[in-house]
Design a protein around this motif. Structure first.
Motif, PDB file in Angstrom:
ATOM      1  N   ALA A   1      45.400  39.384  17.927  1.00 40.32           N
ATOM      2  CA  ALA A   1      43.934  39.387  17.871  1.00 40.32           C
ATOM      3  C   ALA A   1      43.340  38.528  18.982  1.00 40.32           C
ATOM      4  N   LEU A   2      43.948  37.376  19.262  1.00 39.67           N
ATOM      5  CA  LEU A   2      43.456  36.518  20.343  1.00 39.67           C
ATOM      6  C   LEU A   2      43.624  37.204  21.699  1.00 39.67           C
ATOM      7  N   GLY A   3      44.719  37.945  21.871  1.00 41.89           N
ATOM      8  CA  GLY A   3      44.913  38.705  23.103  1.00 41.89           C
ATOM      9  C   GLY A   3      43.855  39.781  23.272  1.00 41.89           C
ATOM     10  N   GLU A   4      43.531  40.470  22.185  1.00 41.47           N
ATOM     11  CA  GLU A   4      42.477  41.498  22.233  1.00 41.47           C
ATOM     12  C   GLU A   4      41.112  40.871  22.490  1.00 41.47           C
ATOM     13  N   LEU A   5      40.869  39.705  21.906  1.00 44.96           N
ATOM     14  CA  LEU A   5      39.618  38.994  22.145  1.00 44.96           C
ATOM     15  C   LEU A   5      39.462  38.693  23.637  1.00 44.96           C
ATOM     16  N   HIS A   6      40.551  38.302  24.273  1.00 48.59           N
ATOM     17  CA  HIS A   6      40.472  37.998  25.702  1.00 48.59           C
ATOM     18  C   HIS A   6      40.197  39.261  26.522  1.00 48.59           C
ATOM     19  N   LEU A   7      40.713  40.398  26.088  1.00 46.20           N
ATOM     20  CA  LEU A   7      40.390  41.650  26.780  1.00 46.20           C
ATOM     21  C   LEU A   7      38.899  41.958  26.682  1.00 46.20           C
TER      22      LEU A   7
ATOM     23  N   GLU B   1      53.724  37.290  31.402  1.00 47.40           N
ATOM     24  CA  GLU B   1      53.613  38.646  30.855  1.00 47.40           C
ATOM     25  C   GLU B   1      52.205  38.969  30.358  1.00 47.40           C
ATOM     26  N   ALA B   2      51.601  38.068  29.600  1.00 43.20           N
ATOM     27  CA  ALA B   2      50.259  38.320  29.068  1.00 43.20           C
ATOM     28  C   ALA B   2      49.244  38.445  30.208  1.00 43.20           C
ATOM     29  N   THR B   3      49.374  37.611  31.218  1.00 44.90           N
ATOM     30  CA  THR B   3      48.446  37.669  32.353  1.00 44.90           C
ATOM     31  C   THR B   3      48.645  38.961  33.133  1.00 44.90           C
ATOM     32  N   ARG B   4      49.876  39.409  33.275  1.00 44.36           N
ATOM     33  CA  ARG B   4      50.129  40.697  33.936  1.00 44.36           C
ATOM     34  C   ARG B   4      49.419  41.831  33.194  1.00 44.36           C
ATOM     35  N   ARG B   5      49.451  41.762  31.875  1.00 44.25           N
ATOM     36  CA  ARG B   5      48.760  42.779  31.067  1.00 44.25           C
ATOM     37  C   ARG B   5      47.255  42.717  31.302  1.00 44.25           C
ATOM     38  N   GLU B   6      46.714  41.517  31.397  1.00 43.41           N
ATOM     39  CA  GLU B   6      45.279  41.359  31.635  1.00 43.41           C
ATOM     40  C   GLU B   6      44.892  41.861  33.024  1.00 43.41           C
ATOM     41  N   ILE B   7      45.738  41.620  34.016  1.00 52.24           N
ATOM     42  CA  ILE B   7      45.484  42.126  35.371  1.00 52.24           C
ATOM     43  C   ILE B   7      45.483  43.658  35.360  1.00 52.24           C
ATOM     44  N   ALA B   8      46.464  44.252  34.689  1.00 50.35           N
ATOM     45  CA  ALA B   8      46.531  45.718  34.606  1.00 50.35           C
ATOM     46  C   ALA B   8      45.289  46.269  33.914  1.00 50.35           C
ATOM     47  N   TYR B   9      44.830  45.585  32.874  1.00 46.34           N
ATOM     48  CA  TYR B   9      43.633  46.017  32.149  1.00 46.34           C
ATOM     49  C   TYR B   9      42.410  45.948  33.056  1.00 46.34           C
ATOM     50  N   ALA B  10      42.255  44.837  33.768  1.00 43.97           N
ATOM     51  CA  ALA B  10      41.125  44.680  34.685  1.00 43.97           C
ATOM     52  C   ALA B  10      41.168  45.740  35.782  1.00 43.97           C
ATOM     53  N   ASN B  11      42.351  45.984  36.320  1.00 44.72           N
ATOM     54  CA  ASN B  11      42.493  47.017  37.351  1.00 44.72           C
ATOM     55  C   ASN B  11      42.106  48.388  36.825  1.00 44.72           C
ATOM     56  N   ALA B  12      42.508  48.708  35.588  1.00 43.49           N
ATOM     57  CA  ALA B  12      42.175  50.002  34.987  1.00 43.49           C
ATOM     58  C   ALA B  12      40.664  50.165  34.822  1.00 43.49           C
ATOM     59  N   LEU B  13      39.971  49.048  34.629  1.00 50.07           N
ATOM     60  CA  LEU B  13      38.508  49.084  34.502  1.00 50.07           C
ATOM     61  C   LEU B  13      37.800  49.033  35.857  1.00 50.07           C
ATOM     62  N   GLY B  14      38.574  48.834  36.921  1.00 48.14           N
ATOM     63  CA  GLY B  14      37.972  48.732  38.252  1.00 48.14           C
ATOM     64  C   GLY B  14      37.329  47.379  38.527  1.00 48.14           C
ATOM     65  N   LYS B  15      37.732  46.362  37.772  1.00 49.63           N
ATOM     66  CA  LYS B  15      37.185  45.010  37.977  1.00 49.63           C
ATOM     67  C   LYS B  15      37.903  44.350  39.149  1.00 49.63           C
ATOM     68  N   PRO B  16      37.178  43.652  40.014  1.00 46.19           N
ATOM     69  CA  PRO B  16      37.851  42.887  41.069  1.00 46.19           C
ATOM     70  C   PRO B  16      38.694  41.780  40.453  1.00 46.19           C
ATOM     71  N   VAL B  17      39.885  41.592  40.991  1.00 45.25           N
ATOM     72  CA  VAL B  17      40.796  40.541  40.523  1.00 45.25           C
ATOM     73  C   VAL B  17      41.048  39.614  41.706  1.00 45.25           C
ATOM     74  N   THR B  18      40.759  38.326  41.509  1.00 48.85           N
ATOM     75  CA  THR B  18      41.010  37.320  42.537  1.00 48.85           C
ATOM     76  C   THR B  18      41.970  36.284  41.967  1.00 48.85           C
ATOM     77  N   TYR B  19      42.528  35.469  42.865  1.00 52.79           N
ATOM     78  CA  TYR B  19      43.583  34.543  42.459  1.00 52.79           C
ATOM     79  C   TYR B  19      43.256  33.118  42.889  1.00 52.79           C
TER      80      TYR B  19
END
Length: 109
Positions: A56-62, A82-100
Motif C-alpha cells: 500500500a505504501l508503494g502504491e501511495l508513492h505511485l 528495485e523499488a526505485t527502478r519500478r518507480e522510474i519505469a512507472y514515471a517513464n510510462a506516464l511520460g514524466k521527466p526523470v532526473t537524477y
C-alpha cells in the motif's frame, strides 16, 4: 498570506532509498527554495513488516508520481534499488521527466 506572487509551481516527486535521508533533506530544501512543491515518501521510525502495508505504501508513492511534473531520483553513488527502478519505469510510462541527484554512469539504469 504573502504578497509575493507565485505562478503555478512545478511539482517534483523525490524517489530513492530512504537510507539517503540526508540527501533527501538536501534536495527537499533546495527545491523548496526554488519555489517547487516537493512530494516525497516519509521515513517511519518502525520497520514495516506487514506485506500488505508495504504494498500500500508503494502504491501511495505511485500516486505522488501521478501528481508530479517531474520525478527526481535521489541516488548518491548511483545506487538505484528495485523499488526505485519500478518507480522510474512507472514515471517513464506516464511520460514524466526523470532526473537524477547523482548522474548515472553509462550502462546504468
Amino acid at each position: 498570506m504573502s504578497n509575493v506572487p507565485v505562478a503555478r509551481p512545478k511539482i517534483v516527486c523525490l524517489c530513492g532509498s530512504l537510507r539517503f535521508s540526508r540527501e533527501f533533506a538536501t534536495e527537499r530544501t533546495r527545491l523548496t527554495l526554488d519555489l517547487t512543491i516537493v512530494l516525497a515518501p516519509e521515513a517511519t521510525e518502525a520497520h514495516v513488516l506487514d506485506p500488505l502495508l508495504v504494498r500500500a505504501l508503494g502504491e501511495l508513492h505511485l500516486r505522488r508520481i501521478d501528481l508530479a511534473d517531474e520525478v527526481r531520483i535521489v541516488n548518491p553513488g548511483g545506487y538505484i534499488g528495485e523499488a526505485t527502478r519500478r518507480e522510474i519505469a512507472y514515471a517513464n510510462a506516464l511520460g514524466k521527466p526523470v532526473t537524477y541527484f547523482h548522474e548515472l554512469a553509462i550502462g546504468d539504469s
